[in-house]
Design a protein around this motif. Structure first.
Motif, PDB file in Angstrom:
ATOM      1  N   ARG A 149       0.816  -1.223   0.000  1.00 18.32           N
ATOM      2  CA  ARG A 149       0.000   0.000   0.000  1.00 18.32           C
ATOM      3  C   ARG A 149       0.842   1.262   0.000  1.00 18.32           C
ATOM      4  O   ARG A 149       0.466   2.265  -0.620  1.00 18.32           O
ATOM      5  CB  ARG A 149      -0.919  -0.027   1.238  1.00 18.32           C
ATOM      6  CG  ARG A 149      -1.904   1.129   1.295  1.00 18.32           C
ATOM      7  CD  ARG A 149      -2.884   1.053   0.147  1.00 18.32           C
ATOM      8  NE  ARG A 149      -3.802   2.167   0.187  1.00 18.32           N
ATOM      9  CZ  ARG A 149      -3.540   3.371  -0.304  1.00 18.32           C
ATOM     10  NH1 ARG A 149      -2.390   3.599  -0.905  1.00 18.32           N
ATOM     11  NH2 ARG A 149      -4.422   4.333  -0.218  1.00 18.32           N
ATOM     12  N   PHE A 223      -7.426   2.835  -9.302  1.00 18.77           N
ATOM     13  CA  PHE A 223      -6.658   2.545  -8.092  1.00 18.77           C
ATOM     14  C   PHE A 223      -5.877   3.766  -7.625  1.00 18.77           C
ATOM     15  O   PHE A 223      -5.733   4.003  -6.422  1.00 18.77           O
ATOM     16  CB  PHE A 223      -5.705   1.375  -8.360  1.00 18.77           C
ATOM     17  CG  PHE A 223      -6.360   0.031  -8.309  1.00 18.77           C
ATOM     18  CD1 PHE A 223      -6.641  -0.573  -7.100  1.00 18.77           C
ATOM     19  CD2 PHE A 223      -6.703  -0.631  -9.474  1.00 18.77           C
ATOM     20  CE1 PHE A 223      -7.247  -1.820  -7.039  1.00 18.77           C
ATOM     21  CE2 PHE A 223      -7.314  -1.881  -9.439  1.00 18.77           C
ATOM     22  CZ  PHE A 223      -7.590  -2.472  -8.222  1.00 18.77           C
ATOM     23  N   ALA A 226      -8.221   6.050  -5.822  1.00 22.53           N
ATOM     24  CA  ALA A 226      -8.531   5.494  -4.510  1.00 22.53           C
ATOM     25  C   ALA A 226      -7.395   5.754  -3.530  1.00 22.53           C
ATOM     26  O   ALA A 226      -7.628   6.036  -2.344  1.00 22.53           O
ATOM     27  CB  ALA A 226      -8.798   3.994  -4.626  1.00 22.53           C
ATOM     28  N   ALA A 227      -6.153   5.686  -4.021  1.00 22.21           N
ATOM     29  CA  ALA A 227      -5.010   5.982  -3.152  1.00 22.21           C
ATOM     30  C   ALA A 227      -4.976   7.450  -2.759  1.00 22.21           C
ATOM     31  O   ALA A 227      -4.621   7.796  -1.627  1.00 22.21           O
ATOM     32  CB  ALA A 227      -3.713   5.587  -3.850  1.00 22.21           C
ATOM     33  N   ASP A 231      -7.602   6.876   3.487  1.00 21.51           N
ATOM     34  CA  ASP A 231      -8.222   5.757   4.176  1.00 21.51           C
ATOM     35  C   ASP A 231      -9.522   6.130   4.889  1.00 21.51           C
ATOM     36  O   ASP A 231     -10.047   5.335   5.677  1.00 21.51           O
ATOM     37  CB  ASP A 231      -7.251   5.182   5.222  1.00 21.51           C
ATOM     38  CG  ASP A 231      -5.969   4.697   4.578  1.00 21.51           C
ATOM     39  OD1 ASP A 231      -6.047   4.260   3.422  1.00 21.51           O
ATOM     40  OD2 ASP A 231      -4.922   4.756   5.246  1.00 21.51           O
ATOM     41  N   ARG A 234     -13.830   3.920   3.009  1.00 16.26           N
ATOM     42  CA  ARG A 234     -13.494   2.616   2.444  1.00 16.26           C
ATOM     43  C   ARG A 234     -14.283   2.323   1.178  1.00 16.26           C
ATOM     44  O   ARG A 234     -13.818   1.570   0.318  1.00 16.26           O
ATOM     45  CB  ARG A 234     -13.782   1.540   3.480  1.00 16.26           C
ATOM     46  CG  ARG A 234     -12.935   1.658   4.742  1.00 16.26           C
ATOM     47  CD  ARG A 234     -11.516   1.268   4.477  1.00 16.26           C
ATOM     48  NE  ARG A 234     -10.698   1.347   5.684  1.00 16.26           N
ATOM     49  CZ  ARG A 234      -9.414   1.024   5.728  1.00 16.26           C
ATOM     50  NH1 ARG A 234      -8.809   0.634   4.641  1.00 16.26           N
ATOM     51  NH2 ARG A 234      -8.742   1.122   6.852  1.00 16.26           N
ATOM     52  N   HIS A 237     -12.493   2.904  -2.055  1.00 19.91           N
ATOM     53  CA  HIS A 237     -11.465   1.939  -2.415  1.00 19.91           C
ATOM     54  C   HIS A 237     -12.022   0.824  -3.285  1.00 19.91           C
ATOM     55  O   HIS A 237     -11.265   0.137  -3.972  1.00 19.91           O
ATOM     56  CB  HIS A 237     -10.842   1.337  -1.153  1.00 19.91           C
ATOM     57  CG  HIS A 237      -9.904   2.267  -0.470  1.00 19.91           C
ATOM     58  ND1 HIS A 237      -9.166   1.911   0.628  1.00 19.91           N
ATOM     59  CD2 HIS A 237      -9.572   3.548  -0.729  1.00 19.91           C
ATOM     60  CE1 HIS A 237      -8.414   2.928   1.012  1.00 19.91           C
ATOM     61  NE2 HIS A 237      -8.656   3.932   0.201  1.00 19.91           N
TER      62      HIS A 237
END
Length: 455
Positions: A149, A223, A226-227, A231, A234, A237
């Motif tokens: 990650r 992706f 999402a990064a 966090d 969720r 993600h």
């Protein structure tokens, strides 16, 4: 009263044998190796030994160019080579094997169920192949996103991982197509420009070597977004990568189905859809690369003010030219190990800037402080080697600073201020009188002595 010493922290629970790192690495390497052997046997069986060698020689031609292009995008914050090698191997071995087996099985099942082989081939190319192939390629990016990650922090990380995966997949697929085309020419006697091999090479290697990378890059963008979101939510993600995967499948289906649009359907889709999307994604990737440099120059001065970096380092680390000069300077004066240390210093400093940028926007997790300390520790370990090289690069790339002319009339002319690499201006003809120290009288007041600085 005696105080008892604090009890040591409890020992972590023992990990099972399947949770150890070498077990996971060994299992993954074995899986990729077995997939490679199986896909090698399948392709050789379909193309023959001679066709396989011809297809391999032609299919490898665009691979270095594509990998170099994706690596160039990743130069600001280069990811570990192990992730890139894994993605390429996954695309060339595991994803290609999954696609060949699943596509063949689905096409035969449709042909049996509908008793229409021609229709089964069309359905397989426009519906089954895009879903199977894009899902198989997306699995590599998903594995890196889950288990590495810290290495996926933005758009370009997702783009580069997806690009390496798709390049490996296209490499294996091109071997199969070019090898089959060569076998067809051997049976029909075709040769030269009019051969099936030449036509296949022109379409797949010359006109559209970026086709598979272009599809999978859409998944990588999901992706990467999402990064960037961090966090905190969720659901993003899952939704963002899924949206990118669906776009990749749709674009892949349109590309495969272009042959059913008539004689010129391929060229219409290529000119009106593929080329504009390719240009748009290329612009987005280059823009993201420039934004990363801007982020480095904006975030690192805070660490320079705190004493972790020198004042010139944020400027040098925010310029690709200065970075290259720093590595070259270190290699020329201290060898390859010093150049490697400078490259690692640049990578850690860039990751530190991105971490702070995400932290200011509230997109980091609870491990922000721990990761920041780790990165600062890595920088501190390499400071003796990296700082002189970066200082040299900052001086060499700094623009010359012009000096305004004096308000009084003088003879001669002023040039620019003498900076590193530029000659200093000629001295002004006016010479000030020599300095005369002040003669202190017996009862003159003592000069003021400031209090020593205490940090």
């Amino acid at each position: 009263m005696a105080t008892s010493s604090p009890s040591p922290p409890p020992a972590p629970p023992p990990r099972h044998w399947w949770q150890r790192r070498w077990v996971r690495y060994g299992a993954l390497t074995t899986l990729l190796a077995l997939s490679g052997l199986v896909i090698l046997a399948l392709v050789r069986e379909q193309t023959g030994t001679e066709g396989f060698l011809v297809g391999l020689g032609l299919a490898v031609l665009p691979v270095p160019l594509l990998l170099a292009a994706f690596r160039w995008l990743d130069r600001v914050a280069p990811g570990p080579w192990r992730n890139l090698v894994f993605c390429f191997a996954w695309g060339a071995c595991a994803a290609a094997l999954t696609a060949i087996v699943a596509n063949s099985f689905a096409t035969r099942w449709i042909a049996t169920a509908t008793a229409d082989p021609a229709g089964a081939d069309t359905w397989g190319a426009t519906v089954i192949a895009p879903v199977v192939e894009e899902s198989a390629k997306a699995a590599a990016v998903l594995l890196v996103f889950l288990f590495r990650r810290h290495d996926v922090t933005g758009l370009l990380d997702g783009v580069v991982l997806a690009g390496f995966t798709a390049t490996g997949f296209a490499f294996t697929e091109n071997i199969l197509y070019l090898g089959n085309a060569f076998g067809t020419d051997q049976l029909t006697g075709g040769s030269g420009i009019a051969s099936v091999t030449a036509a296949t090479f022109f379409v797949r290697v010359v006109m559209s070597p970026f086709a598979h990378p272009l599809f999978t890059v859409l998944t990588g963008l999901g992706f990467g977004l999402a990064a960037l979101r961090g966090d905190r939510r969720r659901a993003r993600h899952v939704l963002l990568p899924l949206a990118g995967l669906l776009l990749a499948m749709g674009m892949h289906a349109l590309w495969n189905g272009s042959s059913a649009l008539g004689e010129y359907g391929f060229f219409i889709v290529y000119a009106t859809f593929m080329v504009p999307v390719f240009g748009l994604l290329t612009w987005l990737a280059v823009w993201s690369r420039q934004r990363e440099l801007v982020t480095v120059r904006a975030e690192l001065p805070a660490y320079a003010a705190a004493g972790w970096l020198t004042p010139a380092e944020p400027y040098a680390l925010g310029s690709m030219r200065a970075r290259r000069l720093a590595r070259a300077h270190a290699r020329r004066h201290a060898g390859k190990e010093a150049a490697r240390a400078v490259a690692e210093y640049e990578a850690y400093a860039t990751e530190l800037a991105f971490l702070r940028h995400r932290g200011r926007r509230g997109r980091t997790g609870a491990d922000f402080v721990v990761r920041e300390r780790e990165l600062l520790h890595e920088l501190w370990r390499r400071r003796e080697t990296a700082r002189p090289a970066l200082a040299h690069a900052a001086r060499a790339t700094a623009p010359p600073v012009p000096v305004a002319a004096a308000p009084w009339p003088v003879s001669g002319t002023y040039g620019t201020y003498g900076t590193y690499g530029h000659p200093a201006p000629a001295p002004h003809p006016y010479q000030p009188p020599p300095y005369q120290p002040y003669a202190r009288q017996p009862h003159a007041p003592q000069p003021y002595a400031p209090h020593p600085y205490r940090p």
